[in-house]
Motif scaffolding. Structure first.
Motif, PDB file in Angstrom:
ATOM      1  N   SER A  28     -16.815  64.000  31.341  1.00 46.38           N
ATOM      2  CA  SER A  28     -17.734  63.222  30.517  1.00 46.38           C
ATOM      3  C   SER A  28     -19.182  63.560  30.819  1.00 46.38           C
ATOM      4  CB  SER A  28     -17.498  61.723  30.739  1.00 46.38           C
ATOM      5  OG  SER A  28     -17.848  61.355  32.067  1.00 46.38           O
TER       6      SER A  28
ATOM      7  N   LYS B 299     -10.182  64.409  23.284  1.00 49.11           N
ATOM      8  CA  LYS B 299     -10.635  63.267  22.491  1.00 49.11           C
ATOM      9  C   LYS B 299     -11.099  62.135  23.403  1.00 49.11           C
ATOM     10  CE  LYS B 299      -8.891  61.744  18.803  1.00 49.11           C
ATOM     11  NZ  LYS B 299      -8.013  61.134  17.776  1.00 49.11           N
ATOM     12  N   GLU B 300     -10.358  61.883  24.462  1.00 52.31           N
ATOM     13  CA  GLU B 300     -10.747  60.834  25.395  1.00 52.31           C
ATOM     14  C   GLU B 300     -12.051  61.187  26.102  1.00 52.31           C
ATOM     15  OE1 GLU B 300      -7.571  59.868  28.026  1.00 52.31           O
ATOM     16  OE2 GLU B 300      -6.121  59.511  26.424  1.00 52.31           O
TER      17      GLU B 300
ATOM     18  N   GLU C 174     -14.917  60.671  23.698  1.00 52.19           N
ATOM     19  CA  GLU C 174     -15.173  59.239  23.562  1.00 52.19           C
ATOM     20  C   GLU C 174     -15.970  58.723  24.758  1.00 52.19           C
ATOM     21  OE1 GLU C 174     -15.409  55.763  21.646  1.00 52.19           O
ATOM     22  OE2 GLU C 174     -14.525  57.624  20.855  1.00 52.19           O
ATOM     23  N   ALA C 175     -15.616  59.200  25.961  1.00 54.47           N
ATOM     24  CA  ALA C 175     -16.362  58.789  27.158  1.00 54.47           C
ATOM     25  C   ALA C 175     -17.794  59.317  27.111  1.00 54.47           C
ATOM     26  CB  ALA C 175     -15.650  59.299  28.410  1.00 54.47           C
ATOM     27  N   ARG C 176     -17.982  60.494  26.544  1.00 56.69           N
ATOM     28  CA  ARG C 176     -19.313  61.070  26.437  1.00 56.69           C
ATOM     29  C   ARG C 176     -20.176  60.297  25.438  1.00 56.69           C
ATOM     30  NH1 ARG C 176     -19.445  66.433  28.283  1.00 56.69           N
ATOM     31  NH2 ARG C 176     -20.778  67.201  26.598  1.00 56.69           N
ATOM     32  N   LYS C 177     -19.549  59.696  24.445  1.00 56.50           N
ATOM     33  CA  LYS C 177     -20.282  58.890  23.473  1.00 56.50           C
ATOM     34  C   LYS C 177     -20.864  57.635  24.101  1.00 56.50           C
ATOM     35  CE  LYS C 177     -17.700  60.238  19.331  1.00 56.50           C
ATOM     36  NZ  LYS C 177     -16.792  59.752  18.260  1.00 56.50           N
ATOM     37  N   GLN C 178     -20.296  57.209  25.195  1.00 52.80           N
ATOM     38  CA  GLN C 178     -20.705  55.951  25.814  1.00 52.80           C
ATOM     39  C   GLN C 178     -21.901  56.125  26.748  1.00 52.80           C
ATOM     40  OE1 GLN C 178     -17.198  54.374  27.658  1.00 52.80           O
ATOM     41  NE2 GLN C 178     -16.034  54.294  25.745  1.00 52.80           N
TER      42      GLN C 178
ATOM     43  N   GLU D 178     -23.402  64.788  17.514  1.00 55.43           N
ATOM     44  CA  GLU D 178     -22.081  64.181  17.436  1.00 55.43           C
ATOM     45  C   GLU D 178     -21.030  65.244  17.757  1.00 55.43           C
ATOM     46  OE1 GLU D 178     -19.205  61.754  14.277  1.00 55.43           O
ATOM     47  OE2 GLU D 178     -21.198  62.476  13.667  1.00 55.43           O
TER      48      GLU D 178
ATOM     49  N   THR E 235     -17.052  66.473  18.128  1.00 53.40           N
ATOM     50  CA  THR E 235     -15.730  66.227  17.565  1.00 53.40           C
ATOM     51  C   THR E 235     -14.744  67.243  18.131  1.00 53.40           C
ATOM     52  OG1 THR E 235     -16.225  67.645  15.667  1.00 53.40           O
ATOM     53  CG2 THR E 235     -16.630  65.282  15.410  1.00 53.40           C
TER      54      THR E 235
END
Length: 333
Positions: free
Chosen positions: A253, A282-283, A286-290, A299, A301
């Motif tokens: 992340s 994907k997980e 998602e952790a990097r988005k936080q 963004e 993907t």
């Protein structure tokens, strides 16, 4: 220091005053030994004493110094003949005039824009000009600073190699975050069209890319092995302790995007089947988005290509990044 018998010979060389006869010249039939130089069979002990004397009295005490070197908040009394081993210091010596005739030459080493060159790292590299004893002072917590100072001063390949190997061994689960921050500060290799003023590239030279490669290898090969992430032969699902997978996610992340993308898509990143890799990616995204993703406004993907890429040397999992679209505001008249 007490002086020996007086002599007109230069640099302390003098004729012995004792009455012992000079050594006789060897007869033509008498065997000679090529390793005997000037009548001494072994000079290593004598040479070592000279080096120890230079380091202790020349470097540490600054005895009989002819040069004053300023760096950071430190002032060193040193010797131009020793400093001339460094191409960088030779340049400073040649462009720094003496304040007074016969007085010491003063040089200033500009390291204000080089945060990797610490006081300790520079001192170890500077001491190496006098003696290889400085190699004993290299530790995992100062190796990168020593490498930076050694590369800047130049002419000390052995010191740089030892410091680099120490850096390489220090990459671990506990230190990977710090190494990722270091790698993130290193730009990708330039094509020559631009000249980025980045300290890490200028200071570390070829070792910058080598350290980047070492960090990448740790991420895709060593770290999964340490965390015991191994796919089973039956269905390719990784058999991993739960905390091991969480640690892997936490590390990924915080990986810079370009390295994150290369790691996820690397054939060497063996964490299971394409589906297992896709799920992990994907997980991680998602952790990097936080809050830990690199590059605000982007963004990330993950895409799983149809069909299997196994055996082709390519990955079926691909990571992309694009700018987030700005929301369009409708203006009512």
């Amino acid at each position: 220091m007490s002086s020996g018998p007086s002599s007109s010979a230069p640099n302390g060389l003098h004729v012995h005053s004792d009455s012992s006869p000079p050594p006789s010249a060897p007869r033509p039939d008498q065997p000679t030994h090529s390793h005997h130089l000037n009548g001494f069979a072994d000079q290593s002990s004598h040479n070592q004493k000279i080096i120890e004397y230079l380091y202790n009295y020349g470097f540490q005490r600054g005895e009989y110094a002819d040069t004053v070197l300023h760096v950071h908040q430190n002032v060193y009394r040193l010797h131009a003949i020793i400093l001339s081993r460094s191409p960088f210091l030779v340049q400073l010596l040649s462009t720094s005039p003496q304040v007074q005739v016969g007085g010491p030459r003063t040089i200033y080493v500009p390291v204000e824009r080089e945060p990797e060159v610490t006081q300790e790292g520079f001192a170890i590299a500077l001491g190496y000009l006098y003696s290889s004893i400085s190699l004993r002072l290299i530790r995992s917590d100062n190796a990168r600073a020593v490498l930076a100072a050694g590369c800047m001063l130049g002419g000390m390949e052995e010191l740089c190699q030892v410091a680099y190997e120490t850096c390489k061994r220090s990459i671990s689960v506990d230190s990977i975050s710090a190494w990722l921050e270091f790698v993130d500060a290193i730009p990708t290799p330039s094509t020559g069209a631009d000249t980025p003023e980045v300290s890490s590239v200028r200071i570390f030279g070829p070792y910058a890319q080598r350290l980047r490669d070492d960090v990448f290898h740790f991420l895709v090969v060593t770290l999964p092995e340490i965390l015991e992430i191994h796919p089973t032969p039956s269905d390719g699902t990784p058999t991993t302790p739960e905390n091991g997978r969480e640690i892997l996610l936490q590390v990924f992340s915080g990986v810079p995007f370009e390295m994150f993308k290369a790691a996820i898509e690397s054939p060497s990143f063996q964490i299971g089947s394409d589906q297992a890799r896709f799920k992990f990616a994907k997980e991680a995204v998602e952790a990097r988005k936080q809050g830990m993703a690199r590059g605000p406004g982007y963004e990330e993907t993950v895409v799983l290509a149809f069909g299997s890429a196994q055996g082709t040397g390519t990955s079926a999992v691909h990571v992309t990044r694009k700018m987030r679209k700005r929301p369009l505001w409708k203006v009512n008249s």
